[in-house]
Design an enzyme around this catalytic site. Structure first.
Site, PDB file in Angstrom:
ATOM      1  N   HIS A   1      51.944  45.656  23.168  1.00 30.34           N
ATOM      2  CA  HIS A   1      53.161  46.425  22.934  1.00 30.34           C
ATOM      3  C   HIS A   1      53.740  46.933  24.243  1.00 30.34           C
ATOM      4  O   HIS A   1      54.915  46.791  24.517  1.00 30.34           O
ATOM      5  CB  HIS A   1      52.879  47.611  22.004  1.00 30.34           C
ATOM      6  CG  HIS A   1      54.065  48.510  21.827  1.00 30.34           C
ATOM      7  ND1 HIS A   1      54.173  49.731  22.465  1.00 30.34           N
ATOM      8  CD2 HIS A   1      55.200  48.350  21.114  1.00 30.34           C
ATOM      9  CE1 HIS A   1      55.326  50.287  22.132  1.00 30.34           C
ATOM     10  NE2 HIS A   1      55.969  49.484  21.318  1.00 30.34           N
ATOM     11  N   HIS A   2      52.904  47.557  25.066  1.00 26.17           N
ATOM     12  CA  HIS A   2      53.370  47.943  26.397  1.00 26.17           C
ATOM     13  C   HIS A   2      52.178  48.130  27.323  1.00 26.17           C
ATOM     14  O   HIS A   2      51.035  48.281  26.880  1.00 26.17           O
ATOM     15  CB  HIS A   2      54.239  49.206  26.355  1.00 26.17           C
ATOM     16  CG  HIS A   2      53.487  50.504  26.185  1.00 26.17           C
ATOM     17  ND1 HIS A   2      53.449  51.195  25.000  1.00 26.17           N
ATOM     18  CD2 HIS A   2      52.730  51.231  27.055  1.00 26.17           C
ATOM     19  CE1 HIS A   2      52.727  52.288  25.136  1.00 26.17           C
ATOM     20  NE2 HIS A   2      52.262  52.329  26.384  1.00 26.17           N
TER      21      HIS A   2
ATOM     22  N   GLN B   1      46.713  50.863  31.626  1.00 34.66           N
ATOM     23  CA  GLN B   1      46.674  51.226  30.209  1.00 34.66           C
ATOM     24  C   GLN B   1      47.426  50.172  29.412  1.00 34.66           C
ATOM     25  O   GLN B   1      48.585  49.865  29.720  1.00 34.66           O
ATOM     26  CB  GLN B   1      47.322  52.593  29.983  1.00 34.66           C
ATOM     27  CG  GLN B   1      47.371  53.037  28.523  1.00 34.66           C
ATOM     28  CD  GLN B   1      48.399  54.117  28.286  1.00 34.66           C
ATOM     29  OE1 GLN B   1      49.565  53.841  28.025  1.00 34.66           O
ATOM     30  NE2 GLN B   1      47.983  55.374  28.400  1.00 34.66           N
TER      31      GLN B   1
ATOM     32  N   HIS C   1      48.604  49.088  25.541  1.00 34.89           N
ATOM     33  CA  HIS C   1      48.752  49.462  24.141  1.00 34.89           C
ATOM     34  C   HIS C   1      48.844  48.198  23.306  1.00 34.89           C
ATOM     35  O   HIS C   1      49.787  47.408  23.465  1.00 34.89           O
ATOM     36  CB  HIS C   1      50.017  50.321  23.956  1.00 34.89           C
ATOM     37  CG  HIS C   1      50.333  50.647  22.529  1.00 34.89           C
ATOM     38  ND1 HIS C   1      51.578  51.091  22.128  1.00 34.89           N
ATOM     39  CD2 HIS C   1      49.585  50.596  21.393  1.00 34.89           C
ATOM     40  CE1 HIS C   1      51.579  51.293  20.835  1.00 34.89           C
ATOM     41  NE2 HIS C   1      50.379  50.997  20.354  1.00 34.89           N
TER      42      HIS C   1
ATOM     43  N   HIS D   1      62.973  52.916  27.102  1.00 38.86           N
ATOM     44  CA  HIS D   1      61.900  52.613  26.161  1.00 38.86           C
ATOM     45  C   HIS D   1      62.049  53.444  24.901  1.00 38.86           C
ATOM     46  O   HIS D   1      62.132  54.672  24.948  1.00 38.86           O
ATOM     47  CB  HIS D   1      60.529  52.887  26.775  1.00 38.86           C
ATOM     48  CG  HIS D   1      59.384  52.624  25.825  1.00 38.86           C
ATOM     49  ND1 HIS D   1      59.020  51.355  25.446  1.00 38.86           N
ATOM     50  CD2 HIS D   1      58.545  53.465  25.164  1.00 38.86           C
ATOM     51  CE1 HIS D   1      57.993  51.420  24.607  1.00 38.86           C
ATOM     52  NE2 HIS D   1      57.691  52.692  24.412  1.00 38.86           N
TER      53      HIS D   1
ATOM     54  N   HIS E   1      60.901  52.700  20.374  1.00 41.82           N
ATOM     55  CA  HIS E   1      60.303  51.730  19.468  1.00 41.82           C
ATOM     56  C   HIS E   1      61.410  51.095  18.634  1.00 41.82           C
ATOM     57  O   HIS E   1      62.499  50.848  19.128  1.00 41.82           O
ATOM     58  CB  HIS E   1      59.227  52.404  18.617  1.00 41.82           C
ATOM     59  CG  HIS E   1      58.025  52.831  19.415  1.00 41.82           C
ATOM     60  ND1 HIS E   1      56.976  53.532  18.887  1.00 41.82           N
ATOM     61  CD2 HIS E   1      57.720  52.662  20.732  1.00 41.82           C
ATOM     62  CE1 HIS E   1      56.065  53.764  19.814  1.00 41.82           C
ATOM     63  NE2 HIS E   1      56.506  53.248  20.954  1.00 41.82           N
TER      64      HIS E   1
ATOM     65  N   MET F   1      59.580  56.775  20.380  1.00 38.10           N
ATOM     66  CA  MET F   1      59.577  57.342  21.726  1.00 38.10           C
ATOM     67  C   MET F   1      60.997  57.318  22.268  1.00 38.10           C
ATOM     68  O   MET F   1      61.808  56.484  21.853  1.00 38.10           O
ATOM     69  CB  MET F   1      58.655  56.557  22.669  1.00 38.10           C
ATOM     70  CG  MET F   1      57.183  56.737  22.418  1.00 38.10           C
ATOM     71  SD  MET F   1      56.204  55.938  23.717  1.00 38.10           S
ATOM     72  CE  MET F   1      54.546  56.332  23.145  1.00 38.10           C
TER      73      MET F   1
END
Length: 784
Positions: A103-104, A166, A168, A238, A240, A310
């Site tokens: 997703h990111h 990180q 996701h 950004h 969703h 978000m």
């Protein structure tokens, strides 16, 4: 509860230990010789994390070590130490990920990661100390390269010693086969000292609630800036699924200056700030996200899961090294009242092709294999069509359009079916006897043109499909067609603008007063062209030969505003016109570009405000630039006029890169010759038509493309390609210019990104043309 937990996680990741810079001794990591990671055999990444790129440069490969997430909305983290002790600078980010699985991704810099494991659940945190966001990726965004002389500082006494990645993983249905994921990013680092230090400013809403079914919900963020000056060079949006548009601004003394706006449903790359934006002490940084709750049955909150939302606006900036701050955040709305004055563009969603929306969706969705294959093929085809633009324009000599019996050809357009529409003057001509010194038409006794002045042709064989416009016009000029197929035309003798339906004999709307020139809200003076915004329906009129302005009207013809002024002596300044002759509307960038004819240039303005954005001017344009046309995909076409005595620039057509203004190609006819090319129109497949008012002809040009390295960037932000003269991939945010002591830059160099999956003398010349306007002395330039 899950949404709340994830929300707290996000805030923890952003806010943990936000403090001033740190100074700590570095651990000894010389060249990573003993810490090479063993990647899964299923992974395609290099098993050499550090690769030398010369004496001072090296690449660092940061990849997940073959992971298989067990549940949706899993956040996994892993760390990599900086493999050198001394100071280095990150200048390039190349992602390795696909929206089908990720997703990111976020890349942080810090001194000590939260875990020493090969990877861990990010619920444990990213870093034990301050964490700075260096990079963000989503929706198959292309690589990002910083401007020359700019870098994120790492190592040494002030930079972080570790990178933490990180990832996701949204919907993990893509992992049903239990494959292992090695998504990540490759960094290009250099030991060469960079005079400007990059940083990240994150604007984020933390308390927005989107009611179910609500058509438009705004999330606003605004903070006062209280540090040394910074210079903004790139932005990223950004959200969703519910996000429609995200816009960011600098507000100074009540004046809103756009940093950038984009649909969050397109590849979430870092896009270049179109024009230099500096931020000084006590400026305000403001951002708005627009959401729609349509289709939802429950409230949607800010959070970290697929069903949450978000609202993030990332800004990449640089500062002088001695004042540099690597990371800043803004999560409040310091002044809600100010958003009453936010430019209207911030509320207008950016349209996204439905198939592209599916292809760039941030979470994996089930679809039939045949549907998926079809969409992939279509996306690939669109990508190839947009990117494959190393081409040369040549006349289509087999096209019979030159044999048409036409009057003076003044306007061209393409209708929604891509048919060619010609606006011509029949048996009327514009010459020195047409107007008196006050611009009043002198040949009214001839009556209107009896022939059909609007001809609709098959663009392949020039066969006449439809004709209209008889007994309506005296001296046709500009032609535009809106998204509904209505014709918008101007008549310089009548001083009017008309809206005509394709099947109507009477106008649907008339602006201006017949045969009465003027310069107020209700009158025009020889208006030249019209452009209609496909999103808002707003109407823009260039007015014209004896006025020097652009006027905006509402869709039903009510005056809204105007801008522009007559060119003063000396060099023409921004917003000044000497015959604004042709309009090209660029909806993706919310810009209106004007062929400023006698100033030999193109000027582009912001649609909603009329704010000047930039000028495109080349020596090869000569003294006159007659017309301009835009093609989605990043191409701008234009035609110039004959050279004045003593000048050598030939009359020709130009193909340009919209983002940079660079001339990609020039073209001329093989049969006959251009005499006075008056209008140009181009289709999405790069077929170009040029209408000549003196030759009374229409030429067709087609592109001869090759699969070369030279590519163009996408205007809509969908796919960004390589530019002529630039090698390699990566979003090159270019030679961005800041003005400060000892270092100066001005503008972007050529933009390039790998495809993702998804200037003149002002002396007056002598009028040597046959058709001319008759303004008061001194003699004016030729008109037609």
């Amino acid at each position: 509860m899950a949404g709340l937990v994830n929300n707290l996680l996000i805030l923890f990741l952003v806010f943990q230990n936000i403090c001033s810079g740190f100074r700590s001794p570095l651990s000894v990591f010389k060249r990573y010789k003993d810490t090479t990671r063993s990647l899964s055999s299923e992974c395609l990444g290099s098993n050499r994390p550090v690769i030398s790129l010369g004496l001072s440069d090296f690449a660092l490969d940061i990849r997940m070590p073959g992971v298989t997430p067990k549940q949706s909305d899993t956040y996994l983290c892993m760390s990599v130490p900086l493999p050198v002790d001394d100071e280095a600078y990150v200048v390039d980010f190349k992602p390795h990920a696909s929206m089908d699985t990720v997703h990111h991704m976020l890349l942080f810099g810090c001194n000590e990661p939260s875990s020493t494991e090969s990877y861990w659940d990010c619920d444990e945190g990213t870093c034990k100390d301050k964490s700075n966001i260096l990079y963000a990726w989503a929706r198959n965004a292309p690589p990002t390269r910083l401007p020359k002389g700019v870098g994120f500082r790492v190592g040494g006494e002030t930079g972080g010693r570790f990178f933490v990645l990180q990832v996701h993983y949204g919907d993990i249905s893509a992992f049903r086969d239990k494959h292992k994921d090695c998504s990540g990013v490759t960094l290009h680092l250099t030991h060469q000292k960079q005079p400007l230090i990059a940083g990240m400013y994150l604007m984020m809403s933390v308390n927005t609630v989107i009611p179910p079914g609500e058509k438009a919900v705004d999330a606003d963020i605004a903070c006062h800036y209280k540090r040394f000056p910074m210079h903004l060079f790139a932005y990223r949006v950004h959200t969703h699924r519910l996000g429609k548009v995200v816009s960011g601004y600098r507000v100074r003394n009540g004046q809103w200056t756009l940093i950038g706006r984009q649909s969050p449903q397109l590849p979430q790359a870092f896009y270049p700030v179109e024009h230099p934006v500096d931020v000084s002490y006590d400026d305000i940084l403001a951002a708005r996200c627009v959401f729609s709750g349509e289709g939802r049955t429950t409230e949607t909150h800010i959070g970290g899961t697929a069903n949450d939302e978000m609202c993030n606006f990332y800004i990449m900036y640089y500062m002088e090294a001695k004042h540099a701050v690597s990371y800043m955040t803004c999560t409040q709305n310091a002044n809600p009242e100010m958003f009453r004055n936010i430019p209207q563009e911030a509320n207008i969603p950016i349209p996204v092709n439905s198939d592209m929306l599916k292809m760039t969706h941030g979470h994996h969705e089930e679809m039939k294999d045949t549907d998926k294959s079809s969409l992939l093929q279509q996306a690939k085809k669109e990508e190839e069509e947009i990117l494959d633009q190393d081409f040369h324009m040549e006349e289509a000599v087999e096209w019979p359009g030159l044999d048409l019996k036409l009057g003076q050809v003044s306007g061209l357009a393409l209708d929604p079916e891509n048919n060619l529409v010609i606006f011509h003057r029949g048996d009327h001509v514009w010459d020195e006897n047409s107007f008196d010194s006050k611009f009043v038409y002198q040949q009214r006794g001839l009556g209107p043109i009896e022939q059909n002045t609007i001809l609709v042709l098959n663009p392949s064989n020039a066969k006449l499909l439809h004709a209209l416009g008889n007994s309506l016009f005296y001296l046709p000029h500009g032609l535009s067609i809106d998204k509904n197929g209505n014709y918008w035309v101007t008549d310089v003798a009548l001083h009017q603008v008309f809206k005509l339906g394709a099947g109507d004999k009477e106008p649907l709307l008339i602006l201006g007063v017949a045969l009465q020139p003027g310069s107020d809200k209700n009158h025009f003076c020889q208006p030249t062209d019209v452009a209609v915004d496909p999103i808002t329906g707003s109407v823009y009129v260039s007015d014209g030969y004896c006025n020097s302005r652009i006027i905006q009207f509402s869709p039903n013809g009510l005056y809204v505003m105007q801008w522009g002024e007559e060119t003063s002596s000396g060099k023409a300044r921004p917003g000044q016109f000497h015959i604004p002759h042709s309009l090209a509307l660029i909806p993706d960038f919310r810009q209106l570009c004007v062929a400023d004819r006698e100033n030999g240039r193109i000027q582009c303005f912001r649609l909603e405000t009329g704010e000047f954005i930039r000028e495109i001017k080349h020596k090869s344009f000569g003294r006159e630039l007659f017309a301009v046309s835009y093609v989605p995909g990043g191409l701008l076409f234009a035609v110039n006029g004959k050279p004045y005595p003593g000048q050598a620039e030939p009359v020709q057509g130009f193909a340009m890169n919209f983002s940079t203004g660079e001339i990609i190609d020039t073209f001329i006819p093989l049969r006959k010759s251009f005499e006075m090319p008056h209008d140009v129109v181009a289709s999405a497949d790069k077929t170009v038509f040029v209408g000549d008012v003196h030759a009374r002809a229409v030429w067709k040009f087609a592109s001869t493309e090759t699969d070369g390295e030279h590519k163009l960037d996408s205007s809509s932000g969908r796919i960004l390609g390589r530019l002529r003269g630039k090698g390699g991939g990566g979003l090159n945010l270019g030679n961005f210019f800041a003005s400060h002591k000892g270092y100066s830059r001005k503008g972007f160099d050529r933009l390039s990104t790998e495809g993702s999956d998804q200037e003149k003398d002002e002396d007056d010349g002598t009028d040597s043309e046959e058709e001319c306007s008759a303004p008061p002395p001194p003699p004016a330039p030729s008109s037609s």
